[in-house]
Design a protein around this motif. Structure first.
Motif, PDB file in Angstrom:
ATOM      1  N   GLU A 161      18.493  92.341  16.605  1.00 37.41           N
ATOM      2  CA  GLU A 161      17.927  93.388  17.452  1.00 37.41           C
ATOM      3  C   GLU A 161      18.498  93.401  18.866  1.00 37.41           C
ATOM      4  O   GLU A 161      17.746  93.480  19.820  1.00 37.41           O
ATOM      5  CB  GLU A 161      16.417  93.174  17.518  1.00 37.41           C
ATOM      6  N   HIS A 209      11.655  95.400  17.012  1.00 39.88           N
ATOM      7  CA  HIS A 209      12.040  94.405  18.017  1.00 39.88           C
ATOM      8  C   HIS A 209      12.410  95.035  19.367  1.00 39.88           C
ATOM      9  O   HIS A 209      12.381  94.358  20.386  1.00 39.88           O
ATOM     10  CB  HIS A 209      13.276  93.648  17.541  1.00 39.88           C
ATOM     11  N   TYR A 247       7.528  84.846  10.663  1.00 38.91           N
ATOM     12  CA  TYR A 247       7.718  86.197  10.116  1.00 38.91           C
ATOM     13  C   TYR A 247       6.477  86.657   9.333  1.00 38.91           C
ATOM     14  O   TYR A 247       5.653  87.394   9.839  1.00 38.91           O
ATOM     15  CB  TYR A 247       8.939  86.223   9.187  1.00 38.91           C
ATOM     16  N   MET A 301      15.385  88.966  14.873  1.00 36.75           N
ATOM     17  CA  MET A 301      16.459  88.812  13.895  1.00 36.75           C
ATOM     18  C   MET A 301      15.840  88.905  12.505  1.00 36.75           C
ATOM     19  O   MET A 301      14.748  88.419  12.275  1.00 36.75           O
ATOM     20  CB  MET A 301      17.110  87.447  14.123  1.00 36.75           C
ATOM     21  N   GLU A 302      16.516  89.531  11.632  1.00 37.40           N
ATOM     22  CA  GLU A 302      16.038  89.545  10.247  1.00 37.40           C
ATOM     23  C   GLU A 302      17.003  88.682   9.469  1.00 37.40           C
ATOM     24  O   GLU A 302      18.169  89.006   9.305  1.00 37.40           O
ATOM     25  CB  GLU A 302      16.022  90.959   9.682  1.00 37.40           C
ATOM     26  N   HIS A 328      12.305  96.842  11.027  1.00 36.74           N
ATOM     27  CA  HIS A 328      12.174  95.513  11.635  1.00 36.74           C
ATOM     28  C   HIS A 328      12.968  95.441  12.941  1.00 36.74           C
ATOM     29  O   HIS A 328      12.421  95.086  13.994  1.00 36.74           O
ATOM     30  CB  HIS A 328      12.657  94.453  10.645  1.00 36.74           C
ATOM     31  N   GLU A 329      14.232  95.790  12.871  1.00 39.62           N
ATOM     32  CA  GLU A 329      15.071  95.681  14.080  1.00 39.62           C
ATOM     33  C   GLU A 329      14.643  96.694  15.145  1.00 39.62           C
ATOM     34  O   GLU A 329      14.678  96.391  16.338  1.00 39.62           O
ATOM     35  CB  GLU A 329      16.556  95.862  13.738  1.00 39.62           C
ATOM     36  N   GLU A 339       9.127  87.854  15.992  1.00 38.56           N
ATOM     37  CA  GLU A 339       9.337  88.066  14.557  1.00 38.56           C
ATOM     38  C   GLU A 339       8.097  88.531  13.802  1.00 38.56           C
ATOM     39  O   GLU A 339       8.195  89.326  12.874  1.00 38.56           O
ATOM     40  CB  GLU A 339       9.900  86.794  13.913  1.00 38.56           C
ATOM     41  N   ALA A 366       7.797  92.203  14.637  1.00 38.13           N
ATOM     42  CA  ALA A 366       8.826  93.035  13.978  1.00 38.13           C
ATOM     43  C   ALA A 366       8.501  93.197  12.495  1.00 38.13           C
ATOM     44  O   ALA A 366       8.686  94.266  11.914  1.00 38.13           O
ATOM     45  CB  ALA A 366      10.209  92.416  14.165  1.00 38.13           C
TER      46      ALA A 366
END
Ligand SMILES: [Zn+2]
Length: 884
Positions: free
Chosen positions: A302, A337, A414, A1-2, A333-334, A356, A359
């Motif tokens: 994601e 994932h 992250y 998840m972002e 990022h997604e 995270e 990602a």
């Protein structure tokens, strides 16, 4: 998840900012930070559960009652028993009204608690025995599934339904096994109005006419994944189709924003290709869909083969050219994932960095490959700096279980996670590192993982023991805090480098053993020396035929650390001009920015601002000149502004200029840029700057800009914010108008925050905001809560208390309201607290010449954006009835 909010404002220097980041950077707003902390309260289960059954497949049929915002479900779970003699099955289920349960097609007994549905088996089962459990239910979900619908104030909003499972919210709309340590295949059957589109995990099998103007869509995911990665998106969307090696790549936007898909997302297939090659494991799913939805509760999510992103990532095509990386951070990022998180899934929330951190690392990878080494290095350097400034993260290890009072989705999972992977890459070498990742992915494909799976894969691949590395960086907390100095001994022709580790050795923070490269430059050129630092206080000696012009500790800033290197200004200037690595030049820029009144330093920064080959370094030089202040720095910034067309840089220069009070030339220039400029970003930054500086023509320029036209009201919103900083009560009627229902949400938020700072004795404004507390639209309610705190008018307390007592209140909103009530009570008492708890603090404006005020206002602006990020995470649909 972002957990990102993509700002449309100008105060954020980076395109996106994560929740959990930037916290304690703002010492002056400490109370605000403390106010925000409880919002991150999760209470997720830190340890994976012991399982009684294996959920293998779910057939999930959903219909929706749009009038009542209800979901009507019929789900059949296929389970296999993992315990001999098991006679009941428990499913996570919160707020679901269970109508009927059948086990193997026969009626079954069941009971419900506030957390679970417990289904009785007809008799005690055997290990490995399979059951089909069909559950019919209805729900008006307060989380997990959200209805975004048109209403009287916003009649043209495209209708949307979307879900957000992570971390433990799928259970609010679907009774299921809702923890990551199980994986299942799914069939999703969605019946929706026939002019809607739907998206779910896996392949679209078919669509059929369901009669009555309805259509049924069937999706099937044949690769198992966890329930938090399950997704439903449905509504008035448009689709754009692309492909990667014959795998469908699709994109969805709310129907009024079709033209924005290609402009922002067209690099997706290139990213899929790059990641597949770099990781040595091809993109694993049957398709890749990205759905952009309104009011999303995160930056992106994601979901397996079907990412959901905020529609804020659909930047207006006219603004796209002004953002050098556009939305690539979120997209990469997604996408990252889909390997790390979806194909391999953390076994429990304590190991969430395996999702995270990776990602986030994939973002670095994409930036470096697509935008070049300097941009990649700048992103990494900036992440390091950002992490170092979040003091609240320091004492916590990356892998931890004690996240009851703060989210596990923090800057350690992250940013630090990604930086740890960057260090591993450096220490193992390019080949060893990526070969290890390939092995890790192949061995654990389709499984749940813990950190030990990663270390084992690395050791099996490279035969390098990484236990110490993981102990200090992943299971241990903090990072080294170095103090460094050197002397040159002309007789011995030696450089003696003194290195101290100053971090306090306590609890999870230990002494660090780290390899670093020292670069010594003398008249014969630069020479590199690898050393290992391991003691609290050490001296290293290096040969040098002449006194060094430059000594760099940890060339290229490879190690996560803070370092106080005692150097003369001339050496910093030399470093800024000559260091080969962008990170080392950026360190020099930061150091030089602290040398107030040093004209040589200003000149060097000015030259770097105009001529350095790295865009990121130029941005840092602008920031450093703003930090430095004084006429020489102002002159450098003004000169550079005249000679650059690059929007991100211009915007950075304008933001830096906002720190120069009482400089007529700066004020005049900013007024010109605010009135007209080739760059929307620069113009927006100038609009906010002239408000802060209270320049002579600010009022007229800001009012004109509110009336003007720009993509997505970009300049209007900046002007509305500028009017708040300006603090001229004349603006109140105009701001009031822009707070009204029916106006764009982003403009309303800006106007509410600004109006809160004007006419503080006007009870009518307080009443207006109290009315907004009742709106269903979450960002407006949040803006109103903080606006009431800012006003400091205790007459708002009953309205806030009423809001607090509503039974439909989401748990995250309660602490926000409580803190504002507390603040209002304190500030109405004699000698009470000053300023709003968490919003523009007007009390500090009594000292207009103080540069701190400018900083404070910038911080408030940044905090407002941060607040928006948090708003973004909170469920807007906590209200059963309402405007949308
Ligand atoms: Zn993520």
């Amino acid at each position: 998840m972002e957990l990102n909010f993509i700002s449309t404002g100008e105060s954020m220097t980076k395109r996106t900012k994560r929740i959990g980041s930037r916290c304690l950077r703002f010492g002056g707003l400490l109370s605000f930070v403390l106010v925000l902390s409880p919002l991150l309260l999760h209470g997720d289960e830190p340890y994976a559960r012991s399982r009684n059954y294996d959920l293998q497949h779910s057939r999930i049929a959903l219909r929706f009652d749009l009038q009542d915002k209800k979901v009507i479900g019929d789900v059949t779970h296929t389970v296999s028993l993992l315990r001999e003699g098991l006679d009941e099955l428990s499913f996570d289920s919160v707020g679901l009204q269970i109508e009927n349960v059948r086990v193997n097609k026969s009626e079954a007994k069941f009971e419900t608690t506030d957390k679970a549905l417990i289904v009785r088996l007809p008799k005690a089962g055997k290990l490995g025995e399979k059951y089909d459990v069909e559950i019919r239910y209805e729900a008006k979900p307060t989380k997990g599934l959200y209805f975004i619908l048109p209403d009287k104030d916003y009649p043209k909003r495209p209708a949307q339904i979307w879900t957000q499972g992570e971390s433990e919210d799928t259970r609010y709309y679907l009774p299921t096994y809702d923890y990551p340590n199980d994986r299942l295949t799914t069939e999703t059957i969605l019946t929706v109005p026939s002019d809607w589109l739907t998206v779910s995990n896996g392949k679209l099998i078919n669509t059929t006419d369901a009669g009555g103007g309805m259509k049924t869509w069937t999706w099937r995911e044949s690769l198992p994944s966890s329930t938090y990665l399950f997704s439903v998106v449905a509504g008035e969307f448009v689709e754009w189709k692309d492909s990667w090696r014959n795998v469908p790549v699709t994109y969805y936007a709310p129907k009024d924003r079709a033209d924005r898909l290609a402009a922002n997302y067209n690099r997706t297939p290139a990213m899929i290709e790059f990641f597949s090659k770099k990781l040595g494991v091809d993109y694993p799913w049957e398709k890749y869909a990205q759905s952009m939805v309104d009011d999303f509760v995160a930056g992106g999510m994601e979901n397996s083969s079907a990412t959901t992103n905020t529609a804020s990532s659909l930047r207006h095509p006219r603004l796209v050219p002004e953002y050098p990386h556009d939305e690539d951070g979120l997209i990469s990022h997604e996408l990252g994932h889909q390997w790390f998180g979806d194909l391999l899934t953390t076994k429990d929330w304590g190991n969430i960095w395996l999702n995270e951190g990776f990602a986030t690392f994939m973002e670095f990878m994409w930036t470096e490959s697509h935008y070049g080494k300097d941009e990649g290095d700048y992103e990494r350097w900036d992440s390091m700096r950002e992490w170092s400034l979040q003091h609240n993260l320091y004492a916590k290890p990356i892998v931890r279980r004690d996240f009851d009072d703060s989210s596990e989705f923090d800057g350690n999972a992250y940013g630090k996670g990604a930086l740890v992977l960057s260090m591993l890459r450096r220490q193992l070498g390019e080949q060893g590192f990526y070969a290890s990742l390939k092995h890790y992915l192949e061995v654990n494909r389709g499984k749940n993982v813990v950190t030990a799976d990663l270390t084992r894969a690395i050791e099996e691949t490279t035969h390098t023991n990484v236990d110490r590395f993981f102990d200090q960086w992943v299971y241990g907390a903090g990072a080294p805090q170095f103090e460094i100095a050197y002397q040159y001994d002309a007789d011995r022709k030696q450089v003696a480098l003194h290195v101290k580790q100053l971090q306090k050795i306590e609890e999870r923070v230990g002494l660090f053993t780290v390899p670093v490269e020292v670069e010594i430059t003398n008249t014969t050129g630069p020479k590199l020396y690898p050393i290992t630092v391991a003691k609290p206080d050490e001296t290293f000696t290096f040969p040098s035929a002449s006194a060094p012009q430059l000594v760099i500790f940890d060339k290229g800033s490879q190690v996560l650390k803070s370092a106080d290197f005692k150097k003369e200004s001339r050496e910093w200037i030399y470093q800024l001009k000559n260091a080969g690595e962008l990170a080392d030049r950026a360190d020099a820029a930061v150091a030089l920015g602290k040398l107030k009144g040093n004209d040589e330093a200003a000149a060097a920064l000015g030259e770097a601002l105009r001529n350095d080959k790295g865009r990121g370094l130029r941005v840092e030089a602008a920031k450093a000149l703003g930090e430095m202040g004084g006429p020489a720095a102002a002159k450098e910034l003004l000169n550079a502004l005249a000679s650059t067309e690059e929007a991100s840089l211009k915007s950075a220069i304008v933001q830096a200029l906002a720190a120069f009070k009482d400089n007529a030339e700066v004020a005049a220039k900013l007024e010109t840029v605010a009135g007209k400029d080739g760059s929307y970003r620069a113009q927006a930054a100038a609009l906010q700057a002239i408000g802060r500086l209270k320049s002579a023509r600010a009022y007229d320029i800001l009012v004109a800009a509110v009336d003007g036209d720009s993509p997505d009201g970009f300049l209007r919103n900046a002007a509305l914010r500028g009017l708040g900083s300006l603090g001229d009560d004349k603006a109140a009627p105009l701001l009031r108008e822009w707070t009204m229902p029916g106006k764009e949400f982003s403009s309303r938020e800006a106007a509410i925050a600004s109006l809160a700072r004007l006419k503080k004795d006007d009870k009518e404004i307080t009443q207006l905001f109290a009315g907004y507390l009742k709106e269903p639209h979450f960002p407006i309610r949040t803006s109103a809560i903080f606006a009431l705190g800012t006003r400091g008018d205790a007459s708002a307390i009953p309205a806030l208390e009423a809001a607090l007592n509503r039974d439909d209140l989401s748990i995250e909103m309660a602490p926000m309201i409580k803190s504002q009530i507390e603040h209002l009570k304190n500030s109405s008492a004699p000698g009470g607290a000053h300023g709003g708890a968490g919003s523009g603090s007007a009390s500090s404006e009594k000292n207009p010449g103080d540069q701190r005020l400018v900083h404070l206002e910038q911080l408030v602006q940044e905090m407002n954006d941060r607040l928006k990020a948090i708003e973004g995470r909170l469920p807007p649909a906590a209200k059963p009835q309402g405007l949308r």
